[in-house]
Design an enzyme around this catalytic site. Structure first.
Site, PDB file in Angstrom:
ATOM      1  N   HIS A 255      -3.789   4.578   4.482  1.00 25.26           N
ATOM      2  CA  HIS A 255      -4.955   3.674   4.427  1.00 25.26           C
ATOM      3  C   HIS A 255      -6.100   4.339   3.668  1.00 25.26           C
ATOM      4  CE1 HIS A 255      -8.336   1.206   5.533  1.00 25.26           C
ATOM      5  NE2 HIS A 255      -8.868   2.179   6.226  1.00 25.26           N
TER       6      HIS A 255
ATOM      7  N   TYR B 296       3.101   5.817  11.753  1.00 21.30           N
ATOM      8  CA  TYR B 296       3.408   4.444  12.157  1.00 21.30           C
ATOM      9  C   TYR B 296       4.286   3.690  11.158  1.00 21.30           C
ATOM     10  CZ  TYR B 296      -0.663   3.790   9.074  1.00 21.30           C
ATOM     11  OH  TYR B 296      -1.520   3.839   8.012  1.00 21.30           O
TER      12      TYR B 296
ATOM     13  N   ARG C  61       0.857  -1.187   0.000  1.00 23.70           N
ATOM     14  CA  ARG C  61       0.000   0.000   0.000  1.00 23.70           C
ATOM     15  C   ARG C  61       0.888   1.230   0.000  1.00 23.70           C
ATOM     16  NH1 ARG C  61      -2.581   1.049   5.443  1.00 23.70           N
ATOM     17  NH2 ARG C  61      -1.077   2.754   5.489  1.00 23.70           N
TER      18      ARG C  61
END
Ligand SMILES: [Mg+2]
Lengths: 329, 371
Positions: free
Chosen positions: B271, B280, B267
């Site tokens: 998100h 993160y 990815r």
């Protein structure tokens, strides 16, 4: 015309509709060779074969999801959930998917499915087997929720549920499965899915109930008749959509209403009916609308379940209280 | 049963999980290409779909950043899987997607403006057009993984009617943590169903990295416990992904039953636009992942094979930008639905009991609407 109990009437409706429509199939735990733990599906495997009578792994979420998948393809699945407490794993599939596909695809994908389950207590069953689940489903837009109370309605309403183009939760009165018989004709005729039934006419007050509690309510009406109290008896039958017109018409006539529900009291259908009576029928009422219900407790295990369950004694007591507030005549 | 003594331990089952890759990150061809990939036009077609998907995806992000679209889930870096899926599937197969499978949906006839419309919050985006393969496809599924076991019912219907159709249930790595995934994989072989479970393993379930989702070495091996084949494919190698998918679909169609494909990808975006992965995720991990980008890889491969030029690239870039802009304009042109639409597809026939609520909505002052 045969005298049937409720479980036999359910079985007859399934047999009859599977014969009439090859798109109808049943799925659930132990429903094939075993005929279902309550025997609702006895004889279906031999009559229609394992492709249309599907014994499912012990995964209720999968049962609901598979029913959804089948129904999107134009099949008419009737899923059996073995006991009411096992409906909880299905809530995600029902609320997030079955109840929403038509709306979110603007009519492109639909879920003409039925999920049947025994509902309520009174049979000294193990833990998690005696829950009353109607409030959960009656709150979900996009569903129909049906709770039959006698063999003829179980037959006619189940036919209607299977034929309906939208998802139907069909909650059967566990404790009444074999309690009494009634003449049921295998006419293939469905009953309306959005109509309450005036089961007995009366003048002094309206007793409203559904499912297993209809039995207690009938007995209460019998007992009250002995005392000269004339009760009009309404079987709601369809909890969603709710036929308030029939209930309002009755309460307009009698001016008094007691609602009997087995589910915990808070936020249940009895509360919804009472709120509607307050909004639309207040000027006809001689007294507050009263509710007889299960308590807002965890469903007790067998030894104390009678403490929880509304019965004739509690219904009659509540009616007497009502008649003290607003005496007849 | 075994002839060995009761106290002896023997291996009663053993498994391996294979990974397929034809083209490496540098675009080098590692093995003889499948037949379809020997046709330069097929390579160009796949490349075009990926590039256009990325342009549309970037446009969606840009619209969100400028307040013209709601929260959007980008497919940046995962274009090869959607492209391969859309090409491998037959018209009357059924796609049961998650929410990042845009390229597959475009190839099956979902207008790209519907994707924008979905993230803008308009249910009509899921009324896929008549006369396209998408007509029978499921809409976006936001609850993670709950759509997967529905594929069991869809595939069961195909088998019952003896139709040569396949259900493709797509999900991410995150969904494989769910009971829904396991229930579907566990039961699919019981009825030998024509279903392919396609995992886009993009290494992250929002902020939870793959290593902290499960101790399983691969996600593909989750198939094995269900008695069905599970395999990995390099999900950034569009040739390999298409090859593996076509093979699985053909097997399912031929009655050989279900399988799981774990397409390993990354990815490259947050998100969603509501997320900031910098909180993160290490920057160097992201930089490293860009070296495996599926678009860059196929371009390098085609350049080596001599079927793609700088001029081709410039022409396609311009086309893709124009298409993305046209998609945005088509999206802007869609007026909001009438308020009563919230009632009108709730049931086949609106129950009488809801009539008053619908009437209330119709007579209420028009709410402020927005794109
Ligand atoms: Mg992921």
């Amino acid at each position: 015309m045969a005298d049937l109990n409720i479980i036999e009437a359910v079985n007859l409706a399934l047999k009859s509709e599977m014969a009439r429509d090859e798109n109808v199939l049943v799925l659930g735990e132990d429903i094939g060779r075993n005929g279902g733990v309550f025997r609702a599906t006895v004889g279906l495997l031999d009559a229609y074969g394992p492709e249309r009578v599907i014994d499912m792994p012990l995964a209720e979420n999968l049962i609901a999801a598979m029913a959804i998948g089948l129904s999107t393809q134009g099949l008419r699945p009737v899923a059996e959930i073995q006991f009411s407490g096992f409906l909880y794993p299905c809530l995600d599939q029902i609320a997030n998917h079955a109840a929403r596909y038509r709306n979110r695809t603007r009519g492109r994908i639909t879920c003409p499915l039925v999920i049947r389950a025994p509902n309520g207590g009174g049979i000294h069953a193990p833990e998690h087997h005696s829950e009353s689940m109607e409030t959960f489903f009656a709150h979900m837009p996009g569903l129909r929720v049906i709770a039959p109370s006698n063999p003829a309605r179980a037959y006619g309403l189940l036919l209607a549920a299977i034929r309906d183009p939208d998802p139907v939760i069909f909650l059967e009165p566990t404790r009444c499965y074999r309690l009494f018989k009634q003449a049921v004709e295998d006419s293939g005729e469905a009953l309306p899915l959005d109509t309450a039934f005036v089961e007995r006419e009366g003048t002094h007050l309206t007793l409203v109930s559904w499912g297993a509690m209809m039995h207690e309510t009938r007995l209460a009406a019998d007992a009250l008749a002995q005392e000269g109290v004339s009760c009009e008896l309404i079987d709601v039958a369809s909890l969603k959509p709710l036929d308030m017109d029939t209930i309002l018409a009755s309460v307009t006539k009698t001016g008094r209403c007691v609602i009997v529900q087995e589910a915990p009291r808070a936020y249940g259908p009895a509360s919804e009916i009472a709120a509607n009576l307050a909004e639309h029928g207040l000027l006809s009422l001689f007294a507050p609308v009263l509710r007889v219900s299960g308590y807002d407790t965890v469903m007790p295990l067998a030894r104390l379940e009678k403490v929880y369950l509304p019965d004739v004694r509690r219904i009659v007591a509540e009616v007497r209280k009502l008649l003290e507030l607003a005496p007849v005549g | 049963m075994s002839e060995t003594s009761p106290s002896a331990e023997t291996t009663v089952a053993a498994f391996d999980v294979r990974m397929t890759r034809f083209v490496d990150a540098a675009g080098t061809v590692l093995a003889p290409l499948p037949a379809f990939a020997q046709d330069p036009e097929e390579l160009r077609r796949m490349y075009r779909v990926m590039v256009e998907t990325r342009a549309i995806d970037r446009k969606a992000v840009a619209l969100q950043r400028t307040g013209q679209l709601g929260t959007y889930a980008s497919c940046l870096g995962q274009e090869a899987i959607g492209t391969a899926t859309g090409i491998a599937m037959h018209a009357d197969d059924v796609l049961i997607p998650a929410y990042r499978d845009y390229a597959a949906q475009f190839l099956r006839g979902v207008p790209a403006e519907s994707t924008f419309l979905y993230w803008a919050g308009d249910e009509r985006s899921m009324h896929f057009p008549e006369g396209t393969p998408s007509r029978h496809d499921f809409p976006f599924s936001v609850p993670i993984g709950t759509h997967i076991p529905q594929a069991i019912g869809v595939a069961y219907a195909f088998r019952l009617r003896k139709q040569p159709r396949v259900a493709v249930a797509a999900c991410g790595d995150g969904a494989t943590s769910r009971g829904d995934f396991y229930e579907a994989v566990s039961s699919a072989k019981v009825w030998n169903l024509p279903v392919v479970f396609l995992i886009s393993n993009n290494q992250w379930a929002i902020s939870l990295p793959r290593a902290r989702q499960t101790g399983a070495q691969t996600l593909a091996q989750k198939a094995i416990a269900g008695g069905i084949p599970g395999e990995q494919v390099d999900g950034n190698d569009v040739i390999a992904t298409r090859h593996v998918l076509e093979r699985a679909l053909a097997a399912a169609r031929a009655g050989e039953g279900p399988r799981v494909i774990e397409a390993v990808t990354y990815r490259l975006h947050d998100h969603t636009t509501a997320d900031d992965a910098r909180r993160y995720r290490a920057e160097d991990e992201l930089e490293d992942a860009w070296t495996r980008c599926p678009i860059k890889r196929l371009r390098a491969c085609m350049a080596t094979l001599g079927c793609w030029s700088v001029a081709d690239e410039e022409e396609l870039e311009a086309q893709a930008a124009a298409r993305a802009e046209a998609v945005a304009q088509a999206y802007f042109a869609v007026q909001p639905e009438m308020p009563q639409a919230i009632f009108d597809s709730l049931y086949a026939t609106l129950p009488t009991a809801l009539g008053a609520q619908r009437a209330e909505v119709m007579t209420a002052p028009a709410p402020q609407t927005e794109h």
